[in-house]
Design a protein around this motif. Structure first.
Motif, PDB file in Angstrom:
ATOM      1  N   HIS A  41     -38.589  37.473  63.991  1.00  0.00           N
ATOM      2  CA  HIS A  41     -38.774  38.565  63.056  1.00  0.00           C
ATOM      3  C   HIS A  41     -40.049  39.321  63.348  1.00  0.00           C
ATOM      4  O   HIS A  41     -40.930  38.856  64.060  1.00  0.00           O
ATOM      5  N   HIS A  42     -40.160  40.470  62.701  1.00  0.00           N
ATOM      6  CA  HIS A  42     -41.437  41.166  62.620  1.00  0.00           C
ATOM      7  C   HIS A  42     -42.432  40.225  61.907  1.00  0.00           C
ATOM      8  O   HIS A  42     -42.053  39.480  60.991  1.00  0.00           O
ATOM      9  N   PRO A  43     -43.705  40.237  62.307  1.00  0.00           N
ATOM     10  CA  PRO A  43     -44.677  39.341  61.668  1.00  0.00           C
ATOM     11  C   PRO A  43     -44.767  39.492  60.149  1.00  0.00           C
ATOM     12  O   PRO A  43     -45.004  38.505  59.441  1.00  0.00           O
ATOM     13  N   ARG A  84     -53.728  42.431  59.032  1.00  0.00           N
ATOM     14  CA  ARG A  84     -53.228  41.210  58.373  1.00  0.00           C
ATOM     15  C   ARG A  84     -52.382  40.355  59.317  1.00  0.00           C
ATOM     16  O   ARG A  84     -51.855  39.322  58.906  1.00  0.00           O
ATOM     17  N   CYS A  85     -52.247  40.793  60.555  1.00  0.00           N
ATOM     18  CA  CYS A  85     -51.294  40.147  61.467  1.00  0.00           C
ATOM     19  C   CYS A  85     -51.977  39.105  62.350  1.00  0.00           C
ATOM     20  O   CYS A  85     -52.940  39.415  63.040  1.00  0.00           O
ATOM     21  N   LYS A  86     -51.453  37.904  62.360  1.00  0.00           N
ATOM     22  CA  LYS A  86     -52.048  36.840  63.179  1.00  0.00           C
ATOM     23  C   LYS A  86     -51.732  37.008  64.667  1.00  0.00           C
ATOM     24  O   LYS A  86     -52.294  36.301  65.503  1.00  0.00           O
ATOM     25  N   TYR A  87     -50.838  37.935  64.987  1.00  0.00           N
ATOM     26  CA  TYR A  87     -50.506  38.177  66.398  1.00  0.00           C
ATOM     27  C   TYR A  87     -51.174  39.442  66.936  1.00  0.00           C
ATOM     28  O   TYR A  87     -50.884  39.864  68.050  1.00  0.00           O
ATOM     29  N   CYS A  88     -52.052  40.038  66.145  1.00  0.00           N
ATOM     30  CA  CYS A  88     -52.649  41.324  66.515  1.00  0.00           C
ATOM     31  C   CYS A  88     -53.445  41.225  67.820  1.00  0.00           C
ATOM     32  O   CYS A  88     -54.193  40.274  68.041  1.00  0.00           O
ATOM     33  N   SER A  89     -53.280  42.219  68.669  1.00  0.00           N
ATOM     34  CA  SER A  89     -54.050  42.308  69.908  1.00  0.00           C
ATOM     35  C   SER A  89     -54.571  43.742  70.030  1.00  0.00           C
ATOM     36  O   SER A  89     -54.283  44.589  69.185  1.00  0.00           O
ATOM     37  N   ARG A  91     -53.728  46.212  71.824  1.00  0.00           N
ATOM     38  CA  ARG A  91     -52.709  47.271  71.879  1.00  0.00           C
ATOM     39  C   ARG A  91     -52.246  47.650  70.463  1.00  0.00           C
ATOM     40  O   ARG A  91     -51.847  48.785  70.226  1.00  0.00           O
ATOM     41  N   CYS A  92     -52.306  46.696  69.549  1.00  0.00           N
ATOM     42  CA  CYS A  92     -51.842  46.959  68.186  1.00  0.00           C
ATOM     43  C   CYS A  92     -52.766  47.905  67.438  1.00  0.00           C
ATOM     44  O   CYS A  92     -52.313  48.666  66.582  1.00  0.00           O
ATOM     45  N   THR A  93     -54.060  47.838  67.724  1.00  0.00           N
ATOM     46  CA  THR A  93     -55.010  48.706  67.021  1.00  0.00           C
ATOM     47  C   THR A  93     -55.182  50.040  67.742  1.00  0.00           C
ATOM     48  O   THR A  93     -55.791  50.949  67.207  1.00  0.00           O
ATOM     49  N   ALA A  96     -49.548  53.042  67.717  1.00  0.00           N
ATOM     50  CA  ALA A  96     -48.509  52.645  66.762  1.00  0.00           C
ATOM     51  C   ALA A  96     -47.334  52.030  67.522  1.00  0.00           C
ATOM     52  O   ALA A  96     -46.913  52.566  68.553  1.00  0.00           O
ATOM     53  N   PRO A  97     -46.820  50.921  67.040  1.00  0.00           N
ATOM     54  CA  PRO A  97     -45.695  50.309  67.745  1.00  0.00           C
ATOM     55  C   PRO A  97     -44.417  51.115  67.575  1.00  0.00           C
ATOM     56  O   PRO A  97     -44.169  51.673  66.504  1.00  0.00           O
ATOM     57  N   PRO A  98     -43.599  51.186  68.614  1.00  0.00           N
ATOM     58  CA  PRO A  98     -42.320  51.882  68.494  1.00  0.00           C
ATOM     59  C   PRO A  98     -41.291  50.986  67.815  1.00  0.00           C
ATOM     60  O   PRO A  98     -41.467  49.768  67.743  1.00  0.00           O
ATOM     61  N   ARG A 109     -40.198  47.082  64.438  1.00  0.00           N
ATOM     62  CA  ARG A 109     -41.287  47.992  64.807  1.00  0.00           C
ATOM     63  C   ARG A 109     -42.528  47.152  65.098  1.00  0.00           C
ATOM     64  O   ARG A 109     -43.322  46.836  64.202  1.00  0.00           O
ATOM     65  N   CYS A 110     -42.699  46.753  66.365  1.00  0.00           N
ATOM     66  CA  CYS A 110     -43.787  45.851  66.742  1.00  0.00           C
ATOM     67  C   CYS A 110     -43.997  45.942  68.255  1.00  0.00           C
ATOM     68  O   CYS A 110     -43.055  46.191  68.998  1.00  0.00           O
ATOM     69  N   HIS A 111     -45.242  45.744  68.674  1.00  0.00           N
ATOM     70  CA  HIS A 111     -45.509  45.729  70.108  1.00  0.00           C
ATOM     71  C   HIS A 111     -45.002  44.448  70.770  1.00  0.00           C
ATOM     72  O   HIS A 111     -44.864  44.392  71.994  1.00  0.00           O
ATOM     73  N   LEU A 112     -44.783  43.419  69.994  1.00  0.00           N
ATOM     74  CA  LEU A 112     -44.263  42.185  70.574  1.00  0.00           C
ATOM     75  C   LEU A 112     -42.840  42.406  71.087  1.00  0.00           C
ATOM     76  O   LEU A 112     -42.064  43.143  70.476  1.00  0.00           O
TER      77      LEU A 112
HETATM   78  S1  SF4 Z   1     -47.636  45.595  66.467  1.00  0.00           S
HETATM   79 FE1  SF4 Z   1     -46.700  43.632  65.855  1.00  0.00          FE
HETATM   80  S2  SF4 Z   1     -48.081  42.054  66.677  1.00  0.00           S
HETATM   81 FE2  SF4 Z   1     -49.193  43.989  66.655  1.00  0.00          FE
HETATM   82  S3  SF4 Z   1     -50.293  43.989  64.690  1.00  0.00           S
HETATM   83 FE3  SF4 Z   1     -48.373  45.086  64.393  1.00  0.00          FE
HETATM   84  S4  SF4 Z   1     -46.965  43.559  63.629  1.00  0.00           S
HETATM   85 FE4  SF4 Z   1     -48.677  42.451  64.551  1.00  0.00          FE
END
Ligand code: SF4
Length: 122
Positions: A41-43, A84-89, A91-93, A96-98, A109-112
């Motif tokens: 899932h999305h985080p 708030r995301c434990k998977y944030c890297s 690229r996330c900041t 914007a994820p597609p 909608r996530c970079h993962l």
């Molecule tokens: S893009 Fe995905 S992994 Fe990155 S911060 Fe947002 S929810 Fe978390």
């Protein structure tokens, strides 16, 4: 009929399709099977499910999603869930994820990548 609720039990009993929203943005959508039966899932969705009380684990504390919603009056760079995301890297900041199709219309909608999430949670 469109049903808007925080009660995932009602969603599971009532809906055919589900859209999960965070800060006014759909971060994941798909069939009821995509959202409730799959474990990738999305985080944010992962956090929602983790915060549901489990009646079979009486001593287990709830796992709230740490942090607060972003201030919607300010511009947001990158992913709105990043603080708030434990998977944030990085690229996330930065961007914007597609919205990506993880198969058969299951949108996340996530970079993962789906494969990254699958590997971590196996
Ligand atoms: S893009 Fe995905 S992994 Fe990155 S911060 Fe947002 S929810 Fe978390």
């Amino acid at each position: 009929m469109i049903l808007i609720t925080h009660d995932l039990g009602i969603v599971a009993e009532t809906c055919d399709k589900v859209a999960v929203m965070y800060a006014g943005q759909i971060v994941e959508s798909g069939s009821i099977y995509d959202i409730f039966d799959k474990y990738v899932h999305h985080p944010y969705t992962e956090g929602l499910f983790a915060s549901i009380p489990n009646l079979h684990e009486k001593n287990r504390r709830l796992s709230p999603i740490e942090g607060l919603m972003p201030d919607m009056s300010l511009p947001v760079k990158g992913c709105w869930f990043a603080p708030r995301c434990k998977y944030c890297s990085s690229r996330c900041t930065e961007s914007a994820p597609p919205a990506a199709d993880w198969g058969n219309g299951h949108m996340v909608r996530c970079h993962l990548q789906k494969e990254e999430v699958s590997t971590w949670r196996n």
